[in-house]
Design a protein around this motif. Structure first.
Motif, mmCIF file in Angstrom:
data_model
loop_
_atom_site.group_PDB
_atom_site.id
_atom_site.type_symbol
_atom_site.label_atom_id
_atom_site.label_comp_id
_atom_site.label_asym_id
_atom_site.label_seq_id
_atom_site.Cartn_x
_atom_site.Cartn_y
_atom_site.Cartn_z
ATOM 1 N N ARG A 89 0.816 -1.218 0.000
ATOM 2 C CA ARG A 89 0.000 0.000 0.000
ATOM 3 C C ARG A 89 0.847 1.264 0.000
ATOM 4 O O ARG A 89 0.328 2.359 -0.130
ATOM 5 N N LYS A 90 2.144 1.120 0.188
ATOM 6 C CA LYS A 90 3.066 2.265 0.139
ATOM 7 C C LYS A 90 4.420 1.772 -0.340
ATOM 8 O O LYS A 90 4.621 0.569 -0.541
ATOM 9 N N LYS A 91 5.357 2.664 -0.534
ATOM 10 C CA LYS A 91 6.632 2.310 -1.143
ATOM 11 C C LYS A 91 7.632 1.698 -0.164
ATOM 12 O O LYS A 91 8.556 1.003 -0.581
ATOM 13 N N ALA A 92 7.470 1.979 1.127
ATOM 14 C CA ALA A 92 8.470 1.522 2.090
ATOM 15 C C ALA A 92 7.820 1.271 3.442
ATOM 16 O O ALA A 92 6.734 1.800 3.739
ATOM 17 N N THR A 93 8.483 0.463 4.247
ATOM 18 C CA THR A 93 8.047 0.280 5.628
ATOM 19 C C THR A 93 8.543 1.460 6.455
ATOM 20 O O THR A 93 9.481 2.153 6.063
ATOM 21 N N ASP A 94 7.905 1.684 7.607
ATOM 22 C CA ASP A 94 8.407 2.731 8.504
ATOM 23 C C ASP A 94 8.399 2.237 9.947
ATOM 24 O O ASP A 94 8.270 3.022 10.884
ATOM 25 N N GLU A 95 8.584 0.932 10.117
ATOM 26 C CA GLU A 95 8.519 0.342 11.451
ATOM 27 C C GLU A 95 9.900 0.147 12.058
ATOM 28 O O GLU A 95 10.888 -0.081 11.347
ATOM 29 N N TYR A 96 9.955 0.255 13.384
ATOM 30 C CA TYR A 96 11.112 -0.163 14.163
ATOM 31 C C TYR A 96 10.620 -1.211 15.161
ATOM 32 O O TYR A 96 9.644 -0.972 15.887
ATOM 33 N N ALA A 97 11.288 -2.349 15.192
ATOM 34 C CA ALA A 97 10.907 -3.404 16.124
ATOM 35 C C ALA A 97 12.143 -4.197 16.525
ATOM 36 O O ALA A 97 13.108 -4.313 15.760
ATOM 37 N N VAL A 98 12.103 -4.726 17.743
ATOM 38 C CA VAL A 98 13.189 -5.547 18.281
ATOM 39 C C VAL A 98 12.680 -6.980 18.379
ATOM 40 O O VAL A 98 11.616 -7.221 18.966
ATOM 41 N N MET A 99 13.418 -7.919 17.804
ATOM 42 C CA MET A 99 13.024 -9.321 17.846
ATOM 43 C C MET A 99 14.039 -10.127 18.641
ATOM 44 O O MET A 99 15.246 -9.939 18.490
ATOM 45 N N ILE A 100 13.544 -10.999 19.498
ATOM 46 C CA ILE A 100 14.381 -11.942 20.233
ATOM 47 C C ILE A 100 13.952 -13.343 19.824
ATOM 48 O O ILE A 100 12.782 -13.710 19.982
ATOM 49 N N ASP A 101 14.865 -14.111 19.273
ATOM 50 C CA ASP A 101 14.610 -15.515 18.936
ATOM 51 C C ASP A 101 15.351 -16.377 19.946
ATOM 52 O O ASP A 101 16.599 -16.362 19.992
ATOM 53 N N ALA A 102 14.600 -17.125 20.755
ATOM 54 C CA ALA A 102 15.181 -17.924 21.835
ATOM 55 C C ALA A 102 15.158 -19.400 21.487
ATOM 56 O O ALA A 102 14.121 -19.935 21.070
ATOM 57 N N ARG A 103 16.290 -20.072 21.681
ATOM 58 C CA ARG A 103 16.425 -21.485 21.319
ATOM 59 C C ARG A 103 15.684 -22.395 22.297
ATOM 60 O O ARG A 103 15.319 -23.525 21.959
ATOM 61 N N ASP A 104 15.442 -21.931 23.522
ATOM 62 C CA ASP A 104 14.783 -22.732 24.549
ATOM 63 C C ASP A 104 13.430 -22.121 24.906
ATOM 64 O O ASP A 104 13.225 -20.908 24.769
ATOM 65 N N PRO A 105 12.483 -22.931 25.387
ATOM 66 C CA PRO A 105 11.144 -22.426 25.676
ATOM 67 C C PRO A 105 11.158 -21.281 26.688
ATOM 68 O O PRO A 105 11.875 -21.321 27.693
ATOM 69 N N LEU A 106 10.363 -20.269 26.407
ATOM 70 C CA LEU A 106 10.231 -19.110 27.289
ATOM 71 C C LEU A 106 9.012 -19.267 28.186
ATOM 72 O O LEU A 106 7.989 -19.820 27.778
ATOM 73 N N GLU A 107 9.130 -18.754 29.402
ATOM 74 C CA GLU A 107 8.025 -18.739 30.346
ATOM 75 C C GLU A 107 7.563 -17.304 30.554
ATOM 76 O O GLU A 107 8.384 -16.384 30.625
ATOM 77 N N VAL A 108 6.261 -17.135 30.666
ATOM 78 C CA VAL A 108 5.693 -15.802 30.882
ATOM 79 C C VAL A 108 5.783 -15.448 32.364
ATOM 80 O O VAL A 108 5.487 -16.270 33.233
ATOM 81 N N GLY A 109 6.214 -14.226 32.656
ATOM 82 C CA GLY A 109 6.333 -13.777 34.035
ATOM 83 C C GLY A 109 4.983 -13.435 34.642
ATOM 84 O O GLY A 109 3.930 -13.521 33.979
ATOM 85 N N ASP A 110 5.015 -13.033 35.899
ATOM 86 C CA ASP A 110 3.794 -12.631 36.595
ATOM 87 C C ASP A 110 3.470 -11.190 36.227
ATOM 88 O O ASP A 110 4.133 -10.247 36.678
ATOM 89 N N LEU A 111 2.469 -11.019 35.384
ATOM 90 C CA LEU A 111 2.102 -9.697 34.905
ATOM 91 C C LEU A 111 0.750 -9.287 35.453
ATOM 92 O O LEU A 111 -0.117 -10.124 35.732
ATOM 93 N N ALA A 112 0.571 -7.987 35.604
ATOM 94 C CA ALA A 112 -0.675 -7.455 36.138
ATOM 95 C C ALA A 112 -1.841 -7.767 35.198
ATOM 96 O O ALA A 112 -1.663 -7.946 33.988
ATOM 97 N N GLU A 113 -3.012 -7.841 35.787
ATOM 98 C CA GLU A 113 -4.213 -8.095 34.997
ATOM 99 C C GLU A 113 -4.406 -6.994 33.962
ATOM 100 O O GLU A 113 -4.222 -5.820 34.235
ATOM 101 N N GLY A 114 -4.725 -7.397 32.768
ATOM 102 C CA GLY A 114 -4.960 -6.436 31.699
ATOM 103 C C GLY A 114 -3.767 -6.222 30.793
ATOM 104 O O GLY A 114 -3.905 -5.618 29.721
ATOM 105 N N VAL A 115 -2.585 -6.725 31.185
ATOM 106 C CA VAL A 115 -1.403 -6.549 30.339
ATOM 107 C C VAL A 115 -1.471 -7.473 29.120
ATOM 108 O O VAL A 115 -1.094 -7.086 28.016
ATOM 109 N N GLU A 116 -1.987 -8.703 29.302
ATOM 110 C CA GLU A 116 -2.077 -9.621 28.172
ATOM 111 C C GLU A 116 -3.346 -9.375 27.367
ATOM 112 O O GLU A 116 -4.438 -9.190 27.921
#
Length: 381
Positions: free
Chosen positions: A336-363
């Protein structure tokens, strides 16, 4: 020497070139080993691989709105952990006006990504100014503190038990994406000297997840000089020059920024879309066969995701197919346009990740349903 079992062949209707010239009415899915570095095959489906209508069980795509984590905390060790495993720990930190104590991580190298704000970092090696979009690598056991001049929010990524290194950039050479000469180091300047002197200072040291406090009757950041080839480094994402191809959609591994034990950090930066008519313009569907994938959205228009805003995180654990959101499929070959304009950080982890204890409404609990694809979206036409 081990050798992959490889049986390259073509069956049925398939594209000869991955990610380009798909058979009409099909959707491509990549199945690969070792992320995007091992042997791979490409399936061509009559329906989108994310076209599920229901999902049950604990394995599912998840999303978190870290903007909903409230409250500044003085120490990074008090910032909430949102994902972790034995090799990496990720925290989201709202920094107060000024850290009262120094921090020291004895568990591994620390990577700080500045999502918002600006200010000054003081550490063993001297003074380093920071701003929005900075990566700062702090070697293990470096003492440091922040003095924000603007409200600061950061992403903390710990390389537990390992160190951050630069990736092997292979055929494109060591100066691609960013020249190592772009990496800035702290200076023993007037600002650093001015913060030295008497007074009680505490250092909060994290080791094996426990905090010990060391008290000094002076500021231990009292170096008068240093030499060597180990030091904190800083680089801003605005200085990146991402790899790109006008005829082929490059895999995320082409944007690797740092490597550590059992995980990598990649950075997505603005770039032109592919120009070739038959080349995919959005991320291709692929299986998470060996890695858990995490994406932190920093700024811009996230063209492959819908209902995702800056400060949110998506988590795609190993074991299912993902790719562009249904809305993005409409632009799979005609952006829809000529270029992307996003900035994002990606982490690829070789081992399974566990979700921490986050406040209600964060997920965002409905994220799995946001992937439901229509039977025949625009991209299939």
């Amino acid at each position: 020497m081990r050798k992959w079992i490889q049986v390259p062949r073509v069956e049925g209707r398939a594209s000869r070139q991955a990610h380009a010239d798909l058979p009409p009415g099909t959707f491509e899915r990549e199945l690969g080993k070792e992320g995007f570095f091992g042997p791979a095959s490409h399936m061509y489906h009559a329906h989108p691989p994310t076209g599920w209508t229901d999902w049950e069980g604990p394995l599912r795509p998840r999303a978190f709105d870290l903007n909903r984590i409230e409250g500044a905390v003085d120490s990074p060790w008090d910032a909430p952990v949102f994902l972790r495993n034995q090799a990496v720990e990720m925290r989201f930190w709202r920094v107060p006006e000024r850290m009262k104590d120094l921090a020291r991580n004895a568990d591994g190298d620390q990577l700080l990504f500045v999502h918002e704000g600006a200010g000054d970092l003081y550490c063993d090696y001297g003074h380093l100014a920071y701003r929005k979009g900075d990566y700062i690598v702090l070697p293990r056991s470096t003492m440091w503190r922040l003095e924000p001049s603007e409200p600061t929010v950061g992403l903390l990524i710990e390389a537990t038990g390992s160190s951050y290194q630069l990736p092997d950039k292979g055929l494109v050479g060591p100066h691609a994406i960013f020249d190592p000469a772009m990496l800035d180091t702290p200076a023993i300047d007037e600002a650093f000297k001015a913060q030295q002197g008497a007074g009680t200072w505490k250092v909060r040291v994290k080791r094996l997840g426990a905090i010990s406090t060391v008290t000094y009757p002076f500021n231990p950041l009292d170096a008068v000089g240093w030499k060597g080839d180990l030091a904190p480094v800083r680089i801003n994402v605005a200085d990146f020059r991402p790899l790109m191809s006008h005829r082929y959609h490059l895999p995320p591994s082409a944007h690797t920024t740092f490597v550590a034990g059992r995980f990598v950090v990649c950075t997505f930066c603005p770039r032109p879309f592919e120009e070739d008519e038959g080349a995919l313009k959005v991320p291709f569907f692929h299986n998470n066969d060996d890695y858990d994938e995490v994406l932190f959205y920093h700024a811009g228009d996230f063209f492959s995701r819908d209902h995702i805003e800056a400060g949110m995180v998506t988590f795609h654990p190993c074991g299912f197919t993902h790719g562009p959101h249904p809305k993005a499929l409409g632009a799979a070959f005609k952006p829809r346009k000529k270029a992307t304009d996003e900035y994002a950080v990606m982490i690829d982890a070789r081992d399974p990740l566990e979700v921490g204890d986050l406040a209600e409404g964060v997920e965002w609990t409905g994220y799995v349903d946001s992937w439901r694809s229509p039977a025949k979206p625009e991209a299939a036409e």
